[in-house]
Design an enzyme around this catalytic site. Structure first.
Site, short mmCIF file in Angstrom:
data_model
loop_
_atom_site.label_atom_id
_atom_site.label_comp_id
_atom_site.label_asym_id
_atom_site.label_seq_id
_atom_site.Cartn_x
_atom_site.Cartn_y
_atom_site.Cartn_z
N ASN A 9 0.87 -1.18 0.00
CA ASN A 9 0.00 0.00 0.00
C ASN A 9 0.90 1.22 0.00
OD1 ASN A 9 -1.77 2.08 0.50
ND2 ASN A 9 -2.22 1.48 2.62
N LYS A 11 0.05 4.27 -0.22
CA LYS A 11 -0.58 5.47 0.34
C LYS A 11 -0.37 6.64 -0.64
CE LYS A 11 0.04 3.42 4.83
NZ LYS A 11 0.14 3.56 6.26
N HIS A 100 -9.29 1.51 5.60
CA HIS A 100 -7.97 1.72 6.22
C HIS A 100 -8.15 2.70 7.37
CE1 HIS A 100 -3.81 2.83 6.83
NE2 HIS A 100 -3.48 1.75 6.16
N GLU A 102 -6.48 5.14 8.29
CA GLU A 102 -6.28 6.54 7.91
C GLU A 102 -7.57 7.12 7.33
OE1 GLU A 102 -2.83 5.77 5.52
OE2 GLU A 102 -1.71 5.30 7.35
N GLU A 171 -4.87 -4.28 11.24
CA GLU A 171 -3.82 -3.27 11.28
C GLU A 171 -3.98 -2.45 12.55
OE1 GLU A 171 -2.13 -2.26 7.13
OE2 GLU A 171 -3.81 -0.95 7.50
N GLY A 177 3.18 2.76 10.60
CA GLY A 177 4.14 3.83 10.34
C GLY A 177 4.94 4.24 11.56
N SER A 216 4.01 -1.72 10.27
CA SER A 216 5.47 -1.81 10.44
C SER A 216 6.05 -3.17 10.07
CB SER A 216 5.89 -1.41 11.86
OG SER A 216 5.57 -0.05 12.10
P1 13P Z 1 3.44 0.69 7.55
O1 13P Z 1 3.88 -0.63 6.97
O2 13P Z 1 4.15 1.86 6.96
O3 13P Z 1 3.44 0.67 9.04
O4 13P Z 1 1.91 0.89 7.10
C1 13P Z 1 1.01 -0.15 7.29
C2 13P Z 1 -0.23 0.18 6.56
O5 13P Z 1 -0.94 1.09 6.93
C3 13P Z 1 -0.55 -0.62 5.37
O6 13P Z 1 -1.84 -0.38 4.92
#
Ligand code: 13P
Length: 252
Positions: A9, A11, A100, A102, A171, A177, A216
């Site tokens: 992903n 983003k 997600h 976010e 997640e 992140g 992560s």
């Molecule tokens: P990271 O791998 O950067 O922690 O992000 C995970 C994520 O949100 C994947 O959708």
């Protein structure tokens, strides 16, 4: 036996040139062969889908698929800025992320809206990757299982048996992140909890559905995570931007 699925992903990162270079590298490696029983996908930002789709279709390895990061809950019409599942299908998207954290947090997406997006995806033959997960406060106050169960319950209530054609992604928000990956045992415990909850609804759905872990994930921790009995792959953010790191995770 459920396949291992690894999805990158991106983003709101990358560029047209970065996508080209990434797919060149990843396809060249995948053409040399990948472990059997695994599926891989890249979810770039919307504007790059067309280019990525053309490049992936020219790749002689069938290992890599394309996905999108979001989809409209509407079929079509006057919804400025939205992208429909039918449009994603036209660009050969096989997967689409929905819910997600976010988007839940920054764009106020509700469980109902997320389920409606998943239904649109399913109607077009796409696999929705339905994301769930608790925040740090929710975990620290001992409410992680309750919060995730409530999110999953809403998806079961609306999607019913169609869940079997979806993927779930656990997640934990505190792991996204931050570099603070959930330990393989913490992740496994929640995946088990989700699978037990699904089994209360339908044993067949529970045993067939893939549940990915995200937050992560790097090559270093992927081996242990993917080795857990209820973890069926990963949803990779930051580490997926580097094609070599993504490939290493795909092989983990
Ligand atoms: P990271 O791998 O950067 O922690 O992000 C995970 C994520 O949100 C994947 O959708």
């Amino acid at each position: 036996m459920r396949p291992i699925t690894v999805i990158g992903n991106w983003k709101m990162n990358g560029s047209k040139a970065a996508c080209r270079q990434w797919i060149d590298t990843v396809c060249a490696e995948m053409e040399k062969g990948m472990p059997a029983g695994r599926r891989f996908a890249l979810c770039p930002p919307y504007p790059y889908l067309s280019d990525c789709s053309q490049q992936i279709s020219a790749c002689s390895s069938a290992s890599l698929a394309l996905g999108a990061q979001d989809v409209s809950a509407e079929m079509g019409g006057a919804f400025t800025g939205e992208v429909s599942a039918a449009m994603l299908h036209e660009f050969d998207c096989k997967y689409v992320l929905v819910g997600h954290s976010e988007r839940r947090d920054r764009f106020n997406e509700s469980d109902r809206l997320i389920a409606e997006k998943a239904l649109q995806a399913l109607d077009q033959g796409l696999t929705p990757v339905i994301c769930v997960g608790e925040t740090a406060d929710e975990r620290n106050s001992g409410r992680a299982v309750e919060v995730v169960r409530a999110q999953v319950a809403r998806q079961i209530a609306i999607l019913q048996d169609r869940l079997v054609d979806s993927l779930l992604a656990y997640e934990p928000v505190w792991a996204i992140g931050t570099g603070k990956v959930a330990s393989a045992q913490i992740a496994q415990d929640m995946h088990r909890e989700i699978r037990l909850q699904l089994a209360e609804f339908n044993a067949d759905v529970a045993s067939h559905i893939g549940i990915l872990y995200g937050g992560s994930v790097k090559f270093d921790n992927a081996v242990e995570l993917f080795g857990m009995p209820d973890i069926d792959g990963g949803l990779i953010g930051g580490a997926s931007l580097d094609p070599q790191e993504f490939l290493a995770i795909c092989r983990a």
